[in-house]
Motif scaffolding. Structure first.
Motif, PDB file in Angstrom:
ATOM      1  N   HIS A 172     -38.808 -21.744  82.845  1.00  0.00           N
ATOM      2  CA  HIS A 172     -38.413 -20.459  83.128  1.00  0.00           C
ATOM      3  C   HIS A 172     -37.547 -20.040  84.222  1.00  0.00           C
ATOM      4  O   HIS A 172     -36.763 -19.187  84.023  1.00  0.00           O
ATOM      5  N   VAL A 173     -37.431 -20.831  85.462  1.00  0.00           N
ATOM      6  CA  VAL A 173     -36.347 -20.641  86.157  1.00  0.00           C
ATOM      7  C   VAL A 173     -34.932 -20.863  85.805  1.00  0.00           C
ATOM      8  O   VAL A 173     -34.153 -20.202  86.155  1.00  0.00           O
ATOM      9  N   GLU A 174     -34.958 -22.002  84.864  1.00  0.00           N
ATOM     10  CA  GLU A 174     -33.606 -22.510  84.330  1.00  0.00           C
ATOM     11  C   GLU A 174     -33.184 -21.080  83.420  1.00  0.00           C
ATOM     12  O   GLU A 174     -31.847 -20.953  83.290  1.00  0.00           O
ATOM     13  N   GLN A 175     -34.080 -20.742  82.685  1.00  0.00           N
ATOM     14  CA  GLN A 175     -33.814 -19.864  81.637  1.00  0.00           C
ATOM     15  C   GLN A 175     -33.113 -18.623  82.438  1.00  0.00           C
ATOM     16  O   GLN A 175     -32.421 -17.677  81.719  1.00  0.00           O
ATOM     17  N   VAL A 176     -34.213 -17.891  83.398  1.00  0.00           N
ATOM     18  CA  VAL A 176     -33.664 -16.781  84.223  1.00  0.00           C
ATOM     19  C   VAL A 176     -32.160 -17.045  84.774  1.00  0.00           C
ATOM     20  O   VAL A 176     -31.401 -16.212  84.801  1.00  0.00           O
ATOM     21  N   ARG A 177     -31.977 -18.288  85.196  1.00  0.00           N
ATOM     22  CA  ARG A 177     -30.759 -18.414  85.844  1.00  0.00           C
ATOM     23  C   ARG A 177     -29.524 -18.370  84.835  1.00  0.00           C
ATOM     24  O   ARG A 177     -28.472 -18.035  85.167  1.00  0.00           O
ATOM     25  N   GLU A 178     -29.902 -18.987  83.603  1.00  0.00           N
ATOM     26  CA  GLU A 178     -29.077 -18.766  82.381  1.00  0.00           C
ATOM     27  C   GLU A 178     -28.657 -17.395  82.065  1.00  0.00           C
ATOM     28  O   GLU A 178     -27.462 -16.973  81.792  1.00  0.00           O
ATOM     29  N   GLU A 179     -29.701 -16.474  81.842  1.00  0.00           N
ATOM     30  CA  GLU A 179     -29.432 -15.194  81.333  1.00  0.00           C
ATOM     31  C   GLU A 179     -28.960 -14.206  82.350  1.00  0.00           C
ATOM     32  O   GLU A 179     -28.490 -13.387  82.218  1.00  0.00           O
ATOM     33  N   HIS A 180     -29.073 -14.622  83.890  1.00  0.00           N
ATOM     34  CA  HIS A 180     -29.016 -13.890  84.946  1.00  0.00           C
ATOM     35  C   HIS A 180     -28.285 -14.628  86.078  1.00  0.00           C
ATOM     36  O   HIS A 180     -29.051 -15.219  86.884  1.00  0.00           O
ATOM     37  N   PRO A 181     -27.093 -15.262  85.680  1.00  0.00           N
ATOM     38  CA  PRO A 181     -26.591 -16.314  86.613  1.00  0.00           C
ATOM     39  C   PRO A 181     -26.244 -15.839  88.057  1.00  0.00           C
ATOM     40  O   PRO A 181     -26.386 -16.581  89.135  1.00  0.00           O
ATOM     41  N   GLU A 182     -26.412 -14.453  88.313  1.00  0.00           N
ATOM     42  CA  GLU A 182     -26.307 -13.829  89.822  1.00  0.00           C
ATOM     43  C   GLU A 182     -27.729 -13.724  90.445  1.00  0.00           C
ATOM     44  O   GLU A 182     -27.993 -13.455  91.717  1.00  0.00           O
ATOM     45  N   ALA A 183     -28.683 -13.956  89.599  1.00  0.00           N
ATOM     46  CA  ALA A 183     -30.207 -13.941  90.196  1.00  0.00           C
ATOM     47  C   ALA A 183     -30.601 -14.731  91.234  1.00  0.00           C
ATOM     48  O   ALA A 183     -30.225 -16.119  91.219  1.00  0.00           O
ATOM     49  N   ASN A 184     -31.436 -14.380  92.085  1.00  0.00           N
ATOM     50  CA  ASN A 184     -31.979 -15.334  93.025  1.00  0.00           C
ATOM     51  C   ASN A 184     -33.685 -15.369  92.541  1.00  0.00           C
ATOM     52  O   ASN A 184     -34.045 -14.329  91.980  1.00  0.00           O
ATOM     53  N   VAL A 185     -34.307 -16.418  92.988  1.00  0.00           N
ATOM     54  CA  VAL A 185     -35.665 -16.426  92.205  1.00  0.00           C
ATOM     55  C   VAL A 185     -36.738 -16.574  93.658  1.00  0.00           C
ATOM     56  O   VAL A 185     -36.400 -17.398  94.437  1.00  0.00           O
ATOM     57  N   VAL A 186     -37.687 -15.591  93.471  1.00  0.00           N
ATOM     58  CA  VAL A 186     -38.787 -15.851  94.605  1.00  0.00           C
ATOM     59  C   VAL A 186     -40.114 -16.141  93.948  1.00  0.00           C
ATOM     60  O   VAL A 186     -40.364 -15.181  92.802  1.00  0.00           O
ATOM     61  N   VAL A 187     -40.658 -17.001  94.326  1.00  0.00           N
ATOM     62  CA  VAL A 187     -42.043 -17.331  93.638  1.00  0.00           C
ATOM     63  C   VAL A 187     -42.986 -17.351  94.779  1.00  0.00           C
ATOM     64  O   VAL A 187     -43.022 -17.643  95.783  1.00  0.00           O
ATOM     65  N   HIS A 188     -44.344 -17.358  94.285  1.00  0.00           N
ATOM     66  CA  HIS A 188     -45.594 -17.636  95.041  1.00  0.00           C
ATOM     67  C   HIS A 188     -45.842 -18.928  95.172  1.00  0.00           C
ATOM     68  O   HIS A 188     -45.645 -19.491  94.334  1.00  0.00           O
ATOM     69  N   PRO A 189     -46.400 -19.382  96.335  1.00  0.00           N
ATOM     70  CA  PRO A 189     -46.816 -20.829  96.605  1.00  0.00           C
ATOM     71  C   PRO A 189     -48.125 -21.231  95.806  1.00  0.00           C
ATOM     72  O   PRO A 189     -48.407 -22.443  95.903  1.00  0.00           O
ATOM     73  N   GLU A 190     -48.461 -20.408  94.772  1.00  0.00           N
ATOM     74  CA  GLU A 190     -49.756 -20.889  93.896  1.00  0.00           C
ATOM     75  C   GLU A 190     -49.017 -21.341  92.670  1.00  0.00           C
ATOM     76  O   GLU A 190     -49.960 -21.813  91.861  1.00  0.00           O
ATOM     77  N   CYS A 191     -47.686 -21.382  92.729  1.00  0.00           N
ATOM     78  CA  CYS A 191     -46.790 -21.812  91.362  1.00  0.00           C
ATOM     79  C   CYS A 191     -46.962 -23.368  91.670  1.00  0.00           C
ATOM     80  O   CYS A 191     -47.233 -24.120  92.488  1.00  0.00           O
ATOM     81  N   ARG A 192     -46.643 -24.041  90.378  1.00  0.00           N
ATOM     82  CA  ARG A 192     -46.561 -25.425  90.202  1.00  0.00           C
ATOM     83  C   ARG A 192     -45.321 -26.024  91.349  1.00  0.00           C
ATOM     84  O   ARG A 192     -44.463 -25.157  91.569  1.00  0.00           O
ATOM     85  N   ARG A 193     -45.423 -27.274  91.618  1.00  0.00           N
ATOM     86  CA  ARG A 193     -44.682 -27.686  92.620  1.00  0.00           C
ATOM     87  C   ARG A 193     -43.131 -27.690  92.283  1.00  0.00           C
ATOM     88  O   ARG A 193     -42.154 -27.445  93.028  1.00  0.00           O
ATOM     89  N   GLU A 194     -42.846 -28.047  90.874  1.00  0.00           N
ATOM     90  CA  GLU A 194     -41.491 -27.958  90.463  1.00  0.00           C
ATOM     91  C   GLU A 194     -40.842 -26.764  90.465  1.00  0.00           C
ATOM     92  O   GLU A 194     -39.760 -26.454  90.333  1.00  0.00           O
ATOM     93  N   VAL A 195     -41.792 -25.554  90.154  1.00  0.00           N
ATOM     94  CA  VAL A 195     -41.202 -24.140  90.069  1.00  0.00           C
ATOM     95  C   VAL A 195     -40.982 -23.684  91.644  1.00  0.00           C
ATOM     96  O   VAL A 195     -39.821 -23.214  92.003  1.00  0.00           O
ATOM     97  N   VAL A 196     -41.703 -24.230  92.515  1.00  0.00           N
ATOM     98  CA  VAL A 196     -41.299 -24.023  94.043  1.00  0.00           C
ATOM     99  C   VAL A 196     -40.199 -24.432  94.510  1.00  0.00           C
ATOM    100  O   VAL A 196     -39.377 -23.966  95.034  1.00  0.00           O
ATOM    101  N   GLU A 197     -39.916 -25.848  93.872  1.00  0.00           N
ATOM    102  CA  GLU A 197     -38.804 -26.633  94.198  1.00  0.00           C
ATOM    103  C   GLU A 197     -37.288 -25.828  93.493  1.00  0.00           C
ATOM    104  O   GLU A 197     -36.275 -26.115  94.426  1.00  0.00           O
TER     105      GLU A 197
END
Length: 377
Positions: free
Chosen positions: A249-274
């Motif tokens: 999901h992070v990879e897809q949103v960066r592809e669709e929105h190259p200028e986007a920053n990503v903020v996630v909750h620490p309840e997410c999986r480790r690889e998403v947080v990284e």
């Protein structure tokens, strides 16, 4: 009472703690939004300062628009305690209303609009189940001092259990401080119920190699030797909303929105947080968007309603749900239908209290101790 959905990991007994489950009366089930809004506003005007309405960040628009305060679970409980209202209407889930009852005055009454709003993750660590696990874990490491920590997203009886064993409560913001506090006082930490928050906290502290996951549902998933060797024992629970996010999901949103920053909750999986740019609680996520420059794009990795609120509250920022149309709302929060809000408020006007949340005195005292230890941090 509607049948609750469960998973193989979830047996939520919290509803049986309360013996006054009531279905929404039929005359409230088909209310149109305009009529419902007018009736809610009328009752709030009649009740005045006698009532305070709390809306969690994950609640739908039709709830938060009537809330006096919108925020995270513990922050809302503190607002309730600071208010001089006789009645606290908590637009959240059961464990949140319990926390409000723990820290509010005895002359304040906490009401949950729907008693079916019960957090699945909290239900993954029921106190009786934890009692059995505690016996096994302490037997596996008989010479170790084990300090239990429970995430705020847990029931009052689990908070009380942790206090009784020398432990405390933590939030997603101070979990690392709670871990350090516990390790200063003991040899090992048992962290419940969210394994992802536990793993992310371990990485933050440089203790990733010290974790072992305790799976109470799998007889073969409990390694006594690993428990004896590792310092951080993580309960195999999770938030169904946050676990859904993936690195893809992070990879897809960066592809669709190259200028986007990503903020996630620490309840997410480790690889998403990284893979994210910013990691933090719902308060952090709100602050991140609130302080963003106009025109910035932020992809939000948390419950979909907060992403929608942030877009309404900050139209100058482009807010994108991290997993697009596949993002989930919280099943438990969904149970707080705005028609329930209209019902419990009109019942108060009529002099009737519905869906009162009241923690047993001994349990309340211990749970409050667990919270006080957290505040000492």
């Amino acid at each position: 009472m509607a049948r609750m959905e469960t998973t193989e990991f979830e047996t939520d007994l919290s509803l049986f703690k309360y013996d006054h489950l009531e279905q929404l009366p039929s005359e409230y089930r088909e209310l149109e939004e305009d009529e419902r809004t007018e009736r809610i506003e009328d009752t709030l005007e009649i009740l005045g300062d006698d009532v305070v309405v709390l809306g969690h960040n994950y609640q739908r628009r039709e709830i938060v628009e009537h809330a006096d305060f919108v925020g995270d679970s513990y922050g809302l409980s503190r607002e309730a305690a600071a208010a001089d209202a006789e009645y606290v209407i908590f637009g959240g889930v059961t464990f949140m209303a319990e926390s409000a009852d723990i820290i509010t005055d005895d002359d304040q009454t906490v009401i949950l609009p729907s008693m079916e709003a019960s957090c699945p993750m909290a239900g993954m660590a029921e106190a009786l189940q934890v009692d059995d696990a505690w016996a096994e874990i302490t037997a596996a490491a008989p010479d170790a001092e084990i300090v239990p920590i429970t995430y705020m997203n847990s029931y009052a009886d689990l908070k009380a259990f942790c206090a009784s064993q020398g432990g405390l409560v933590c939030t997603s913001s101070n979990a690392h401080e709670a871990f350090e506090w516990a390790l200063e006082r003991g040899d090992k930490v048992l962290f419940l119920p969210d394994k992802h928050l536990g793993e992310n906290t371990a990485h933050r502290l440089g203790m990733a190699d010290e974790t072992v996951t305790w799976d109470p549902w799998d007889p073969e998933g409990k390694d006594a030797q690993e428990v004896a060797e590792r310092d951080l024992i993580l309960w195999n629970g999770y938030c169904q909303v946050h676990e859904r996010f993936s690195e893809a999901h992070v990879e897809q949103v960066r592809e669709e929105h190259p200028e986007a920053n990503v903020v996630v909750h620490p309840e997410c999986r480790r690889e998403v947080v990284e893979a994210a740019d910013v990691v933090g609680s719902t308060a952090t996520i709100r602050e991140t968007v609130a302080t963003a420059a106009p025109g910035e794009t932020w992809a939000i990795g948390t419950e979909i309603h907060l992403a929608e609120h942030l877009q309404r509250w900050h139209p100058e920022v482009d807010v994108v749900p991290l997993c697009g149309d596949a993002c989930m709302d919280c099943n438990a929060m969904r149970q707080i239908d705005p028609n329930y809000l209209a019902w419990v408020l009109e019942e108060l006007v009529a002099g009737r209290e519905r869906n009162v949340i009241e923690v047993a005195p001994e349990e309340k005292e211990l749970a409050e101790l667990a919270l006080e230890r957290m505040l000492e941090l």
